[in-house]
Design a protein around this motif. Structure first.
Motif, PDB file in Angstrom:
ATOM      1  N   TYR A  72       0.850  -1.266   0.057  1.00 38.38           N
ATOM      2  CA  TYR A  72      -0.068   0.082   0.092  1.00 38.38           C
ATOM      3  C   TYR A  72       0.795   1.253   0.076  1.00 38.38           C
ATOM      4  O   TYR A  72       2.119   1.224   0.533  1.00 38.38           O
ATOM      5  CB  TYR A  72      -1.048  -0.056   0.949  1.00 38.38           C
ATOM      6  N   ASN A  79      -4.414   7.028  -8.470  1.00 35.57           N
ATOM      7  CA  ASN A  79      -4.217   5.486  -8.293  1.00 35.57           C
ATOM      8  C   ASN A  79      -3.300   4.917  -7.427  1.00 35.57           C
ATOM      9  O   ASN A  79      -2.851   3.828  -7.628  1.00 35.57           O
ATOM     10  CB  ASN A  79      -3.950   4.920  -9.559  1.00 35.57           C
ATOM     11  N   LYS A  80      -3.196   5.353  -6.254  1.00 34.99           N
ATOM     12  CA  LYS A  80      -2.440   4.995  -5.257  1.00 34.99           C
ATOM     13  C   LYS A  80      -3.382   4.193  -4.170  1.00 34.99           C
ATOM     14  O   LYS A  80      -4.424   4.364  -4.004  1.00 34.99           O
ATOM     15  CB  LYS A  80      -1.507   5.886  -4.605  1.00 34.99           C
ATOM     16  N   LYS A  81      -2.769   3.232  -3.636  1.00 37.86           N
ATOM     17  CA  LYS A  81      -3.472   2.170  -2.745  1.00 37.86           C
ATOM     18  C   LYS A  81      -3.590   2.673  -1.255  1.00 37.86           C
ATOM     19  O   LYS A  81      -2.618   3.010  -0.605  1.00 37.86           O
ATOM     20  CB  LYS A  81      -3.031   0.660  -2.816  1.00 37.86           C
ATOM     21  N   ARG A  86      -5.396   1.821   2.616  1.00 41.78           N
ATOM     22  CA  ARG A  86      -5.952   0.894   3.506  1.00 41.78           C
ATOM     23  C   ARG A  86      -6.010   1.613   4.892  1.00 41.78           C
ATOM     24  O   ARG A  86      -5.178   1.855   5.526  1.00 41.78           O
ATOM     25  CB  ARG A  86      -5.216  -0.353   3.622  1.00 41.78           C
ATOM     26  N   GLU A 138     -13.097   3.418  -1.973  1.00 46.89           N
ATOM     27  CA  GLU A 138     -11.915   2.950  -2.603  1.00 46.89           C
ATOM     28  C   GLU A 138     -10.864   2.520  -1.348  1.00 46.89           C
ATOM     29  O   GLU A 138      -9.852   1.921  -1.513  1.00 46.89           O
ATOM     30  CB  GLU A 138     -11.506   3.851  -3.479  1.00 46.89           C
ATOM     31  N   GLU A 189      -9.573   0.774   1.526  1.00 49.22           N
ATOM     32  CA  GLU A 189      -9.656  -0.518   1.810  1.00 49.22           C
ATOM     33  C   GLU A 189     -10.024  -0.691   3.520  1.00 49.22           C
ATOM     34  O   GLU A 189      -9.366  -0.029   4.043  1.00 49.22           O
ATOM     35  CB  GLU A 189      -8.651  -1.580   1.278  1.00 49.22           C
TER      36      GLU A 189
END
Length: 246
Positions: free
Chosen positions: A119, A179-181, A183, A230, A232
Motif C-alpha cells: 500500500y 491511483n495509489k492504494k 488501506r 476505495e 480498503e
C-alpha cells in the motif's frame, strides 16, 4: 498471525515519527510512553503548535525526542508540514498526541504494509471513533491522524494555505486520484480523547460538525463516496469473515 514487528527487523530505510500537538500536556504521556520504546523509529519529532500549556515541557522529558514549537497556533496542516520538512526519514509515521491504547503491533503493521509496497498509505481505524456519532457513519475511519506514507509522495501534494484539519482529506483525495492504494487497519483497543471531553460538550460537538462540514466541502459528495468505496476497510473484512464462520 503475521508478526509485523519481526518483519521490520531488516528494514533499510530511515523512519521518522511525527506527532503534531496542541495543548496536550494532559494526554501526551500515554502515546510517548509507547513510542519512545518502539525499536524501529530513527527519530521522533513533536511539533507543538503554539500550546498554552506544558505540552513541550512534557515531551522534553523523554529521551531521543526532538521538540519543535510554533510561536503561534497555525493549525494541524501547517504543524504536520513543519514536522515533515524537518524530518530526515524517507518513510513517515504520523500519530496524534492524544492516543490511548496504541501498541507496537499497531505501529508495526501500519509501517510494514507501506514498507513492503503493498500500500502507499495506511491509516489506523480507531475503535473509539466508532463509538461516537461521526463513527456510526463509517466515515471516521477515513480521517484518523495515524498514518504511514513515503515522504516523496507527501511532498507532491498541494496543501491549502489555511488547511487546518484538512490535511487528512486532502491526502486521501490525492492518493486516490493518483491511483495509489490506501488501506485502513482496524485497531480494536485504540482510542483518542474526544473534543467533547477536552472541551464542553457543546463546543466539542460544534467543533466536530465544523470539521465535518469542511471535509465535505473540500472533497464534495463524490469525493466522500470515492473515499468510502476505495479506501480498503479491514473492519468490514473482519465482519464478513466473522459472519462466514457462524
Amino acid at each position: 498471525m503475521i508478526n509485523y514487528l519481526e518483519k521490520l527487523k531488516n528494514k533499510k530505510v530511515i523512519i521518522s515519527c511525527i506527532i503534531p500537538a496542541y495543548n496536550e500536556a494532559k494526554n501526551i504521556d500515554k502515546v510517548l510512553e509507547v513510542i519512545e520504546n518502539f525499536p524501529y523509529f530513527d527519530e521522533i519529532i513533536i511539533v507543538d503548535d503554539g500550546s498554552k500549556d506544558k505540552t513541550s515541557e512534557k515531551a522534553k522529558k523523554y529521551k531521543n525526542i526532538k521538540v519543535i514549537k510554533h510561536k503561534t497556533n497555525q493549525g494541524k496542516t501547517a504543524t504536520v508540514k513543519t514536522g515533515i520538512d524537518k524530518s530526515k526519514g524517507s518513510l513517515i509515521v504520523l500519530l496524534d498526541a492524544d492516543l490511548i491504547g496504541l501498541t507496537h503491533k499497531d505501529i508495526a503493521k501500519l509501517i510494514y504494509l507501506v514498507l513492503s509496497k503493498q500500500y502507499d498509505l495506511t491509516i489506523l481505524d480507531r475503535q473509539g471513533d466508532r463509538e461516537a456519532i461521526w463513527g456510526w457513519t463509517n466515515c471516521a475511519r477515513l480521517f484518523s491522524g495515524e498514518k504511514c506514507f513515503w515522504k516523496k509522495d507527501f511532498n507532491e501534494i498541494k496543501m491549502p494555505k489555511e488547511g487546518g484539519y484538512l490535511v487528512d482529506v486532502v491526502m486521501n483525495m490525492h492518493y486516490l486520484k493518483n491511483n495509489k492504494k490506501v488501506r485502513n487497519i482496524y485497531c480494536k483497543n485504540l482510542y483518542t480523547v474526544h473534543q467533547f471531553n477536552k472541551l464542553s460538550k457543546t463546543q466539542g460537538y460544534y467543533n466536530y460538525l465544523k470539521v465535518s462540514y469542511k471535509y465535505i466541502k473540500e472533497a464534495k459528495i463524490d469525493g466522500m463516496l470515492k473515499q468510502i468505496n476505495e479506501i480498503e476497510d479491514e473492519y468490514s473484512e473482519l465482519k464478513k469473515e466473522a459472519r462466514k464462520k457462524k
